[in-house]
Design a protein around this motif. Structure first.
Motif, mmCIF file in Angstrom:
data_model
loop_
_atom_site.group_PDB
_atom_site.id
_atom_site.type_symbol
_atom_site.label_atom_id
_atom_site.label_comp_id
_atom_site.label_asym_id
_atom_site.label_seq_id
_atom_site.Cartn_x
_atom_site.Cartn_y
_atom_site.Cartn_z
ATOM 1 N N ARG A 112 0.790 -1.227 0.000
ATOM 2 C CA ARG A 112 0.000 0.000 0.000
ATOM 3 C C ARG A 112 0.826 1.284 0.000
ATOM 4 O O ARG A 112 0.376 2.316 -0.462
ATOM 5 N N MET A 113 2.018 1.271 0.546
ATOM 6 C CA MET A 113 2.723 2.524 0.812
ATOM 7 C C MET A 113 3.619 2.990 -0.342
ATOM 8 O O MET A 113 3.701 4.165 -0.621
ATOM 9 N N ASP A 114 4.316 2.100 -0.984
ATOM 10 C CA ASP A 114 5.273 2.489 -2.032
ATOM 11 C C ASP A 114 5.094 1.623 -3.267
ATOM 12 O O ASP A 114 6.061 1.106 -3.820
ATOM 13 N N THR A 118 -2.286 8.239 -3.828
ATOM 14 C CA THR A 118 -1.380 8.088 -2.696
ATOM 15 C C THR A 118 -2.124 7.602 -1.450
ATOM 16 O O THR A 118 -3.313 7.892 -1.271
ATOM 17 N N PRO A 119 -1.459 6.863 -0.567
ATOM 18 C CA PRO A 119 -2.096 6.427 0.678
ATOM 19 C C PRO A 119 -2.578 7.620 1.514
ATOM 20 O O PRO A 119 -1.960 8.680 1.521
ATOM 21 N N TYR A 135 -3.560 9.061 5.252
ATOM 22 C CA TYR A 135 -3.468 8.870 6.705
ATOM 23 C C TYR A 135 -4.847 9.070 7.313
ATOM 24 O O TYR A 135 -5.521 10.063 7.057
ATOM 25 N N HIS A 158 -2.545 4.081 7.283
ATOM 26 C CA HIS A 158 -3.054 4.646 6.035
ATOM 27 C C HIS A 158 -3.967 3.638 5.341
ATOM 28 O O HIS A 158 -3.854 2.433 5.545
ATOM 29 N N ASP A 216 -3.097 -5.188 -1.311
ATOM 30 C CA ASP A 216 -3.050 -3.814 -0.828
ATOM 31 C C ASP A 216 -2.673 -2.814 -1.909
ATOM 32 O O ASP A 216 -2.958 -1.624 -1.777
#
Length: 407
Positions: free
Chosen positions: A158-160, A172-173, A175, A269, A287
């Motif tokens: 999910r993040m990168d 983008t994820p 928060y 996130h 993800d």
């Protein structure tokens, strides 16, 4: 057909196993130098149990995990707020629920991948995906290697996620306003009375603990706060112990049984639902495609569902990627978007700080109908799967009882 899978976590390996069982020969490329072990543990609810049985993994998951009998909610003073009869949920859905450490789940997936002859290449961090002159995707790795498979599956988290950037651009994820401290407690004796899930609700704070064995418990402590800008505290166990010191047992006992160096702090996130899950010959799963909050209870379960559905969509399309991608997104999009929204709604209530809002939240939880809760969750989680134990196929509007159990 040559198939490359970016990511060797739950999504990537389960997709590889599902495709291999259908006669395909996928290859997995993992960015880390060794097996991924992010997170502490995961609850594999009955919809995941169905897929695990289909993949031939359920027996090994049962040997490595625990069978929870119930989920119990309490407030920060220890007053009961109802819960979930997991044994009844399992009976209605026709498959078992298991709790398992993430490292043990990963070990089962890797063992079966090795038995199936699925290559897993470590140290392959994706840095770019480009289209060649004929419109086929080329994945380029940091180590200088590049691949150009017929089908490229993005299961890179999910993040990168490089694959998500290629498919969806700047998705983008997001928060969602709270952090999780996570860890695994190992006691010399029992830390809890039985194999169950315990969920404690405060005002802007929450502590959840999930037993695999009475002496083995994974947990997440959460607090609503702005996105952290500073480095985590040097002694995170003391920080969490101080924050939850007034809370009822077994909270303090579990924290004391957790090695301080093994506690991690995560800014939580999720992702906005995507309008498209594919571009050219690249498809997103897990993800990278849909990353619900842990309050959905369904992250790993939905990755497993992706694997089961994708293998069938490819078969039904007879190798035609455009048709398979379209059908896959039609099946998976609505359910995963609904679970993402449910996770957010539950988190907003869970991390409320207004005393009256918290009082009403707790009152509603305590007054909920246990049978109706089980039936709603069973219907929602079984949607799209041929589960004989399914109560009905109507999606649940608020299956919040799942909450934390993936950390």
């Amino acid at each position: 057909m040559e198939i490359g899978i970016l990511g060797g976590g739950v999504a990537g390996l389960s997709v590889a196993l599902a495709l291999r069982k259908r006669g395909y020969r996928p290859r997995v490329y993992e960015r880390r130098a060794g097996p991924a072990s992010m997170g502490a543990g995961v609850t594999l609810w009955p919809n995941a149990g169905f897929v695990l049985e289909e993949l031939g993994l359920l027996q090994d998951i049962a040997a490595a995990g625990g069978r929870p009998v119930a989920m119990r909610r309490q407030d920060a003073a220890g007053n009961a707020l109802g819960g979930l009869d997991i044994a009844l949920l399992d009976q209605l859905m026709g498959y078992p629920t298991h709790t398992i450490l993430r490292r043990d789940l990963q070990a089962v997936l890797l063992d079966h991948a090795a038995r199936a002859g699925i290559p897993v290449a470590y140290g392959h961090r994706t840095v770019a995906i480009d289209l060649d002159a004929v419109g086929k995707a080329v994945a380029r790795f940091e180590n200088g290697v590049s691949i150009r498979p017929d089908l490229l599956i993005g299961a890179d988290g999910r993040m990168d996620s490089v694959a998500r950037g290629f498919v969806a651009g700047h998705n983008t994820p997001v928060y969602q306003g709270f952090v999780n401290w996570i860890g695994v407690a190992q006691g010399r004796g029992a830390l809890v009375d039985d194999i169950a899930i315990q969920d404690f609700w405060g005002s802007g704070e929450r502590f959840g603990c999930v037993a695999v064995k009475p002496e083995l418990v994974y947990w997440a402590a959460a607090q609503a706060r702005p996105l952290p800008a500073a480095e985590p505290a040097a002694d995170m166990r003391k920080e969490v112990e101080d924050l939850f010191a007034p809370w009822p047992e077994p909270v303090a006992r579990i924290l004391r049984a957790t090695p301080a160096h093994a506690i991690r702090l995560i800014a939580v996130h999720d992702l906005e639902p995507l309008h498209t899950w594919s571009r050219a010959n690249v498809l997103l799963v897990g993800d990278a495609a849909h990353a619900p909050l842990p309050t959905s209870g369904q992250g790993a379960c939905q990755a497993l569902e992706d694997a089961w559905h994708l293998a069938r969509c490819l078969d039904e399309a007879d190798g035609g990627l455009d048709q398979a991608f379209l059908r896959f997104a039609e099946i998976r999009g609505p359910k995963t978007a609904r679970l993402t929204e449910q996770g957010r709604v539950f988190a907003r209530g869970l991390f409320a700080t207004d005393p009256e809002t918290c009082r009403l939240r707790n009152q509603r939880a305590k007054a909920s109908d246990p049978m109706r809760d089980v039936q709603a969750i069973a219907a929602g989680w079984a949607q799209g799967l041929p589960m004989a134990g399914r109560v009905d196929s109507t999606p649940a509007d608020g299956a919040g009882a799942g909450s934390l159990y993936r950390v």
